[in-house]
Enzyme design. Structure first.
Site, PDB file in Angstrom:
ATOM      1  CG  ASP A  96      -2.241  -0.776   0.886  1.00  0.00           C
ATOM      2  OD1 ASP A  96      -2.570  -0.916  -0.304  1.00  0.00           O
ATOM      3  OD2 ASP A  96      -2.903  -1.227   1.831  1.00  0.00           O
ATOM      4  CG  ASP A 153      -7.627  -4.017  -1.005  1.00  0.00           C
ATOM      5  OD1 ASP A 153      -8.060  -5.066  -1.506  1.00  0.00           O
ATOM      6  OD2 ASP A 153      -7.720  -3.763   0.192  1.00  0.00           O
TER       7      ASP A 153
HETATM    8  N1  GLY Z   1      -7.044  -1.327   1.402  1.00  0.00           N
HETATM    9  C1  GLY Z   1      -7.600  -1.731   2.619  1.00  0.00           C
HETATM   10  C2  GLY Z   1      -9.052  -1.513   2.703  1.00  0.00           C
HETATM   11  O1  GLY Z   1      -9.678  -1.065   1.760  1.00  0.00           O
HETATM   12  O2  GLY Z   1      -9.601  -1.778   3.758  1.00  0.00           O
END
Ligand code: GLY
Length: 374
Positions: A96, A153
């Site tokens: 991320d 994600d």
């Molecule tokens: N990327 C983590 C979430 O959307 O919770």
């Protein structure tokens, strides 16, 4: 097409000002930890190596860009410096880093020309590229002992690789971003536009082993925030590469997302959970999708784009009128009814900083904001 869709300019101005008041109020507290979840009106904080750390400074940079007011720049300036310091010790950075460095270092570089912001952005892209599994053609998720996991994600993180390819002139970054996106097209986005959360590969052979429900209800269900990430992520892929398959994927997901929405345009946390009427909503999924739909509207013909723009403004109107805390000056969040991780019972029916960020980003886009973070 009306510039603001179903929203009139007075409403847009009112909501923009309300959101700005929330930002100003939190800014006065000078949060040192990254605002994350507000359960009863006050944001808790996580260390800056957590995946959510870019959203608060991202809002500050957007308000700086839209107003020119130095106080937002001053409040945002050292955030990525402090993030970088954490890379020198044991830390939690993972796939991320796009969510973290795009709205901080890279936006800072775009707005101010800061060379250190550019350097940090490229370092983060290198770190993400290093997580690529060649056999399975995926970017590995998280840091737990899960070397075979890929998650939906991560499509939103690919923009940092595509930015790095343009910025450095080195197409390796783009090769990796497209390889991961193509893996998602093969394995994670279904023909009807729904999406799974987790695909598990054999990290040695690269073969697909199974799907997991992850933050969604079940392996074959559709976690609504994951669906929104895929919609927006694939639109970004197309903006950078101009390859039609990514636009088609974004549209397919958008059609699924829009068609699955309840009357008030804010989805349940999973589109396939039984008894949806009584399940918690997820306002973050709505805000992410609204901003992604505005992106898609820019990338398609005026006739087709009008459909996405219309849906986006209906979502924003509903969030503003039914899911905002605008009547409560003490509340630090902007949107309520957000769901973090329903299967684990964590952060259900709260405010989450990423819902607030994408809501503000979508309002800014409606105002004609031209910079892009993702
Ligand atoms: N990327 C983590 C979430 O959307 O919770």
């Amino acid at each position: 097409m009306n510039k603001f869709g179903i929203i009139n300019d007075q409403q847009l101005e009112t909501w923009w000002m309300h959101a700005q008041q929330k930002v100003d109020r939190l800014m006065q507290k000078e949060p040192q930890l990254a605002p994350h979840a507000a359960k009863s009106g006050e944001y808790d904080g996580l260390t800056l190596d957590n995946w959510i750390s870019g959203f608060w400074p991202g809002m500050l940079w957007i308000y700086y860009d839209m107003t020119g007011d130095q106080m937002y720049l001053d409040a945002a300036w050292d955030w990525d410096i402090r993030m970088e310091r954490l890379t020198l010790e044991e830390n939690r950075f993972h796939h991320d880093v796009g969510f973290q460095y795009l709205p901080t270092s890279i936006l800072k570089f775009k707005l101010t020309g800061d060379a250190d912001g550019r350097r940090r952005g490229l370092a983060a892209a290198n770190f993400l590229a290093g997580r690529f599994n060649l056999a399975g053609q995926y970017l590995r998720a998280w840091n737990r002992d899960l070397p075979g996991w890929a998650i939906i994600d991560c499509l939103m993180n690919l923009s940092i690789l595509l930015w790095a390819a343009d910025e450095s002139g080195d197409p390796r970054f783009s090769h990796i971003a497209k390889a991961h996106a193509d893996m998602a097209l093969r394995h994670m986005i279904r023909p009807d536009g729904s999406t799974c959360h987790v695909a598990v590969f054999d990290p040695a052979s690269g073969g697909l082993l199974e799907y997991k429900g992850g933050q969604g209800y079940a392996p074959d269900s559709c976690w609504s925030r994951g669906n929104a990430w895929a919609l927006y992520g694939m639109a970004n892929l197309f903006r950078y590469t101009r390859e039609p398959k990514y636009l088609q994927a974004s549209q397919r997901v958008a059609h699924h997302f829009i068609a699955s929405l309840p009357e008030d345009m804010v989805p349940p946390w999973d589109f396939r959970v039984p008894n949806q009427e009584t399940e918690p909503r997820d306002s973050t999924a709505a805000a992410i999708a609204a901003s992604g739909l505005l992106e898609l509207a820019e990338l398609t013909s005026p006739e087709v784009g009008a459909v996405y723009h219309h849906a986006a403004t209906r979502i924003i109107a509903s969030l503003s009128q039914r899911y905002s805390t605008f009547g409560d000056d003490e509340h630090e969040g902007i949107l309520h009814s957000a769901t973090g991780h329903k299967p684990e019972g964590v952060n259900v029916d709260v405010s989450l900083i990423y819902g607030d960020y994408y809501y503000v980003e979508a309002l800014a886009k409606l105002w004609g904001w031209s910079h892009r973070v993702f």
